[in-house]
Design an enzyme around this catalytic site. Sequence first.
Site, PDB file in Angstrom:
ATOM      1  N   ASP A  32       0.775  -1.242   0.000  1.00  0.00           N
ATOM      2  CA  ASP A  32       0.000   0.000   0.000  1.00  0.00           C
ATOM      3  C   ASP A  32       0.807   1.294   0.000  1.00  0.00           C
ATOM      4  OD1 ASP A  32      -2.331   1.507  -0.058  1.00  0.00           O
ATOM      5  OD2 ASP A  32      -2.529   1.524   2.101  1.00  0.00           O
ATOM      6  N   CYS A  78     -18.916  -6.245 -13.797  1.00  0.00           N
ATOM      7  CA  CYS A  78     -19.862  -5.271 -13.257  1.00  0.00           C
ATOM      8  C   CYS A  78     -21.169  -5.211 -14.053  1.00  0.00           C
ATOM      9  CB  CYS A  78     -19.223  -3.877 -13.224  1.00  0.00           C
ATOM     10  SG  CYS A  78     -17.956  -3.685 -11.962  1.00  0.00           S
ATOM     11  N   CYS A  80     -22.571   1.119  -6.705  1.00  0.00           N
ATOM     12  CA  CYS A  80     -21.465   1.802  -6.033  1.00  0.00           C
ATOM     13  C   CYS A  80     -21.402   3.272  -6.430  1.00  0.00           C
ATOM     14  CB  CYS A  80     -20.145   1.114  -6.340  1.00  0.00           C
ATOM     15  SG  CYS A  80     -19.707   1.054  -8.095  1.00  0.00           S
ATOM     16  N   CYS A 109     -14.910   5.641   4.456  1.00  0.00           N
ATOM     17  CA  CYS A 109     -16.285   5.443   3.989  1.00  0.00           C
ATOM     18  C   CYS A 109     -16.369   4.082   3.322  1.00  0.00           C
ATOM     19  CB  CYS A 109     -16.666   6.552   3.000  1.00  0.00           C
ATOM     20  SG  CYS A 109     -18.340   6.413   2.324  1.00  0.00           S
ATOM     21  N   CYS A 130     -21.875  -3.548  -3.062  1.00  0.00           N
ATOM     22  CA  CYS A 130     -21.520  -4.373  -4.221  1.00  0.00           C
ATOM     23  C   CYS A 130     -22.188  -5.745  -4.125  1.00  0.00           C
ATOM     24  CB  CYS A 130     -20.007  -4.546  -4.302  1.00  0.00           C
ATOM     25  SG  CYS A 130     -19.484  -5.548  -5.712  1.00  0.00           S
TER      26      CYS A 130
END
Length: 382
Positions: free
Chosen positions: A143, A197, A203, A250, A257
Amino acid sequence: MPISTSERTADKTALREALILRANEAGFDDIGIARADARADLPARLQHWLGLGRHGQMGWMAETAARRADPQTLWPDAKSVIMLAMNYGPEGDPLEALERRDRAAISVYAQNRDYHDLVKKRLKQVARWLAETSSAEVKVFVDTAPVMEKPFAEAAGLGWQGKHTNLVSRKLGSWFFLGAIFTTLDLAADEPHDDRCGECRRCLDICPTKAFPAPYELDARRCISYLTIENKGHIPLEFREPMGNRIYGCDDCLAVCPWNKFASRTREEAFHAREELKGPLLADLAKLDDPSFRALFSGSPVKRIGRDRFVRNVLIAIGNSEETRLAQEARALLGDSSPLVRAMAVWALGRLVPEETKGLAPAALETEEDEDVRSEWRYWLR
């Protein structure tokens, strides 16, 4: 006698199977492999995003753009990128916390230990084994390093970047951390994952601040995760009310999803929510000074934003609570040493008891020296 192609293939297959087993033993829930040059499109995509200014105050993204978009610029000898996923799935629906307006909603991933330390430790275990087994060189990233984990996880077949730009997995839903092992080994790559998707846009539609200019595009400057964590200054007025009681991160776009039907609660106890961070009272959080803030969030990713930014966020939640009894918490912080806190104390008090705030404004303006805080007081005199 020279080693035949079939023998080399068998050796690579055996190594791959052993690698998967070792990753599972280390606590990872999925693994995939991509070539280091698998995403030649990334430099142009990243530069376009940066050119639009959508990274906001995250200047480090622009500073490390060349290395971030190309693993072989970061490490020229890298041939393969091993992507690993670790599930942090919650016990229940995190959106339920948004209905308890006198309490705080903290993003699922931040309700216990900082994942960076734990995931990196496990990555090092796997990488060390790989280096000892194959004599290859390895480097691990989690990350904070200049690596675009999500596109490479997509290339490695772990999932696909959804319309919210986060990675979605058919095994883990939306709730997982990513880590990367770069290696000089030339490993067989997995097939990239297809986009699943379809016509869904849940989303996009649920985002409180409309942070998605279009499907598959994110303007971080409008994202509540960015606003509550990365933004070091005052939060723009237009975003305060939509923040609700979200004080750190958030989860909305992740939580809705439909692929979360495959998600499960994490098996890693370090990621189970601490009781004191599951909907803590805003009144208690507003009272935190620096030592008590550090004590409460010891070992948590929340600690890195510091007490002032955190209480800034708490005061916005108080202003959105519609609980007039919480006005006393805002009053108590009108004289705080931090302009970030004072400004949002004014805003919160004004939201809950506007006439009182209007009455206090003239005297406050005589003594307040910070122009941003003065602006908040003047707002209630308009």
